[in-house]
Design a protein around this motif. Structure first.
Motif, PDB file in Angstrom:
ATOM      1  N   LEU A  90       0.825  -1.216   0.000  1.00 33.51           N
ATOM      2  CA  LEU A  90       0.000   0.000   0.000  1.00 33.51           C
ATOM      3  C   LEU A  90       0.859   1.267   0.000  1.00 33.51           C
ATOM      4  CD1 LEU A  90      -2.904  -0.976   2.417  1.00 33.51           C
ATOM      5  CD2 LEU A  90      -3.040  -0.573  -0.054  1.00 33.51           C
ATOM      6  N   HIS A  91       2.057   1.199   0.562  1.00 28.30           N
ATOM      7  CA  HIS A  91       2.959   2.357   0.540  1.00 28.30           C
ATOM      8  C   HIS A  91       3.281   2.773  -0.901  1.00 28.30           C
ATOM      9  CE1 HIS A  91       3.540   1.815   4.822  1.00 28.30           C
ATOM     10  NE2 HIS A  91       4.378   2.842   4.863  1.00 28.30           N
ATOM     11  N   PHE A  92       3.247   1.825  -1.814  1.00 21.74           N
ATOM     12  CA  PHE A  92       3.531   2.113  -3.218  1.00 21.74           C
ATOM     13  C   PHE A  92       2.243   2.354  -4.011  1.00 21.74           C
ATOM     14  CE2 PHE A  92       7.183  -0.229  -1.680  1.00 21.74           C
ATOM     15  CZ  PHE A  92       8.233   0.539  -2.162  1.00 21.74           C
ATOM     16  N   ALA A  93       1.219   1.567  -3.715  1.00 19.93           N
ATOM     17  CA  ALA A  93      -0.025   1.636  -4.487  1.00 19.93           C
ATOM     18  C   ALA A  93      -0.878   2.849  -4.138  1.00 19.93           C
ATOM     19  CB  ALA A  93      -0.834   0.353  -4.285  1.00 19.93           C
ATOM     20  N   VAL A  94      -0.885   3.214  -2.864  1.00 19.62           N
ATOM     21  CA  VAL A  94      -1.702   4.337  -2.381  1.00 19.62           C
ATOM     22  C   VAL A  94      -0.828   5.127  -1.403  1.00 19.62           C
ATOM     23  CG1 VAL A  94      -3.926   4.989  -1.351  1.00 19.62           C
ATOM     24  CG2 VAL A  94      -3.702   2.781  -2.490  1.00 19.62           C
ATOM     25  N   ASP A  95       0.116   5.855  -1.937  1.00 14.52           N
ATOM     26  CA  ASP A  95       1.122   6.502  -1.083  1.00 14.52           C
ATOM     27  C   ASP A  95       0.656   7.783  -0.386  1.00 14.52           C
ATOM     28  OD1 ASP A  95       1.021   8.101  -3.342  1.00 14.52           O
ATOM     29  OD2 ASP A  95       3.173   8.062  -3.713  1.00 14.52           O
ATOM     30  N   GLU A  96      -0.351   8.454  -0.911  1.00 14.76           N
ATOM     31  CA  GLU A  96      -0.758   9.762  -0.386  1.00 14.76           C
ATOM     32  C   GLU A  96      -1.062   9.780   1.109  1.00 14.76           C
ATOM     33  OE1 GLU A  96      -4.296  13.011  -0.569  1.00 14.76           O
ATOM     34  OE2 GLU A  96      -4.097  11.683  -2.295  1.00 14.76           O
ATOM     35  N   PRO A  97      -1.844   8.824   1.636  1.00 11.58           N
ATOM     36  CA  PRO A  97      -2.125   8.879   3.078  1.00 11.58           C
ATOM     37  C   PRO A  97      -0.864   8.739   3.931  1.00 11.58           C
ATOM     38  CG  PRO A  97      -3.597   7.329   1.986  1.00 11.58           C
ATOM     39  CD  PRO A  97      -2.591   7.751   0.987  1.00 11.58           C
ATOM     40  N   PHE A  98       0.062   7.923   3.486  1.00 12.67           N
ATOM     41  CA  PHE A  98       1.297   7.728   4.237  1.00 12.67           C
ATOM     42  C   PHE A  98       2.161   8.993   4.189  1.00 12.67           C
ATOM     43  CE2 PHE A  98      -0.019   3.476   2.845  1.00 12.67           C
ATOM     44  CZ  PHE A  98      -0.110   2.833   4.068  1.00 12.67           C
ATOM     45  N   ILE A  99       2.223   9.603   3.012  1.00 13.35           N
ATOM     46  CA  ILE A  99       2.997  10.844   2.856  1.00 13.35           C
ATOM     47  C   ILE A  99       2.400  11.942   3.727  1.00 13.35           C
ATOM     48  CG2 ILE A  99       3.596  12.680   1.221  1.00 13.35           C
ATOM     49  CD1 ILE A  99       3.763  10.427  -0.946  1.00 13.35           C
ATOM     50  N   LYS A 100       1.089  11.968   3.804  1.00 17.83           N
ATOM     51  CA  LYS A 100       0.386  13.014   4.547  1.00 17.83           C
ATOM     52  C   LYS A 100       0.713  13.009   6.041  1.00 17.83           C
ATOM     53  CE  LYS A 100      -4.335  14.846   4.803  1.00 17.83           C
ATOM     54  NZ  LYS A 100      -5.729  14.615   4.411  1.00 17.83           N
ATOM     55  N   ILE A 101       1.049  11.846   6.606  1.00 11.39           N
ATOM     56  CA  ILE A 101       1.305  11.787   8.047  1.00 11.39           C
ATOM     57  C   ILE A 101       2.782  11.877   8.419  1.00 11.39           C
ATOM     58  CG2 ILE A 101      -0.852  10.573   8.488  1.00 11.39           C
ATOM     59  CD1 ILE A 101       0.826   8.011   8.991  1.00 11.39           C
ATOM     60  N   VAL A 102       3.671  11.948   7.422  1.00 10.55           N
ATOM     61  CA  VAL A 102       5.096  12.108   7.733  1.00 10.55           C
ATOM     62  C   VAL A 102       5.290  13.483   8.365  1.00 10.55           C
ATOM     63  CG1 VAL A 102       7.427  12.308   6.743  1.00 10.55           C
ATOM     64  CG2 VAL A 102       5.842  10.569   5.873  1.00 10.55           C
ATOM     65  N   PRO A 103       5.953  13.545   9.525  1.00 10.49           N
ATOM     66  CA  PRO A 103       6.170  14.848  10.176  1.00 10.49           C
ATOM     67  C   PRO A 103       6.907  15.828   9.257  1.00 10.49           C
ATOM     68  CG  PRO A 103       6.745  13.058  11.660  1.00 10.49           C
ATOM     69  CD  PRO A 103       6.491  12.440  10.307  1.00 10.49           C
ATOM     70  N   GLU A 104       6.524  17.097   9.347  1.00  9.62           N
ATOM     71  CA  GLU A 104       7.099  18.135   8.477  1.00  9.62           C
ATOM     72  C   GLU A 104       8.603  18.292   8.635  1.00  9.62           C
ATOM     73  OE1 GLU A 104       5.056  21.866   8.722  1.00  9.62           O
ATOM     74  OE2 GLU A 104       3.101  20.948   8.379  1.00  9.62           O
ATOM     75  N   PHE A 105       9.142  17.977   9.803  1.00  7.37           N
ATOM     76  CA  PHE A 105      10.572  18.176  10.031  1.00  7.37           C
ATOM     77  C   PHE A 105      11.429  17.130   9.314  1.00  7.37           C
ATOM     78  CE2 PHE A 105       9.268  15.480  13.593  1.00  7.37           C
ATOM     79  CZ  PHE A 105      10.264  14.501  13.607  1.00  7.37           C
ATOM     80  N   LEU A 106      10.801  16.088   8.789  1.00  6.52           N
ATOM     81  CA  LEU A 106      11.553  15.062   8.067  1.00  6.52           C
ATOM     82  C   LEU A 106      11.623  15.412   6.581  1.00  6.52           C
ATOM     83  CD1 LEU A 106      10.171  11.835   9.771  1.00  6.52           C
ATOM     84  CD2 LEU A 106      12.408  12.888  10.088  1.00  6.52           C
TER      85      LEU A 106
END
Length: 144
Positions: free
Chosen positions: A26-42
């Motif tokens: 799912l990290h590859f197939a539907v990446d948007e939700p995972f990207i959305k929760i990555v902290p801004e400082f990273l």
């Protein structure tokens, strides 16, 4: 109850591996939700999502290869710790993801669940000479 859990250790290994593989894909197939929760400082959120997805898939496979399953379990444990800031970020900043509950009750359950996942992975870091260890490689582990 604990005896029942120990009795089903290999079934639980397969469930953990299957879950990791699914989420990794799912990290590859539907990446948007995972990207959305990555902290801004990273830096490079998309890259971090793809890297974590790759290691989830790799860990899932490794968990089912007896000669490397202990090392894979340590890697999975480290991965669960590494992604915890994203879970905290989602909770603290009330990040809404379509299809995912985001109420206070959900966060109260979701964050401690990470400790359960860490403990689950840790269970497989111990040496286990079980001849019936779940394996995706025919003939391993040896049943002689």
């Amino acid at each position: 109850m604990m005896e029942s859990i120990k009795k089903n250790k290999e079934l639980l290994r397969v469930i953990l591996a299957g879950s990791l593989a699914t989420v990794g894909i799912l990290h590859f197939a539907v990446d948007e939700p995972f990207i959305k929760i990555v902290p801004e400082f990273l830096p490079a959120p998309a890259a971090l999502v793809y890297i974590s997805g790759f290691f989830e898939i790799l860990g899932a496979i490794g968990l089912l290869i007896p000669p490397v399953s202990q090392a894979a379990a340590w890697g999975i444990l480290a991965l669960f710790i590494a992604v915890f800031p994203a879970n905290i970020n989602m909770a603290v900043n009330n990040i809404h993801l379509d299809g995912v509950p985001d109420g206070a009750w959900f966060q109260a359950i979701r964050l401690p669940l990470q400790a359960v996942l860490i403990a689950w992975a840790y269970w497989y870091t111990k040496f286990d000479d079980n001849p019936k260890q779940a394996s995706i490689i025919p003939g391993l582990p040896r049943t002689e």
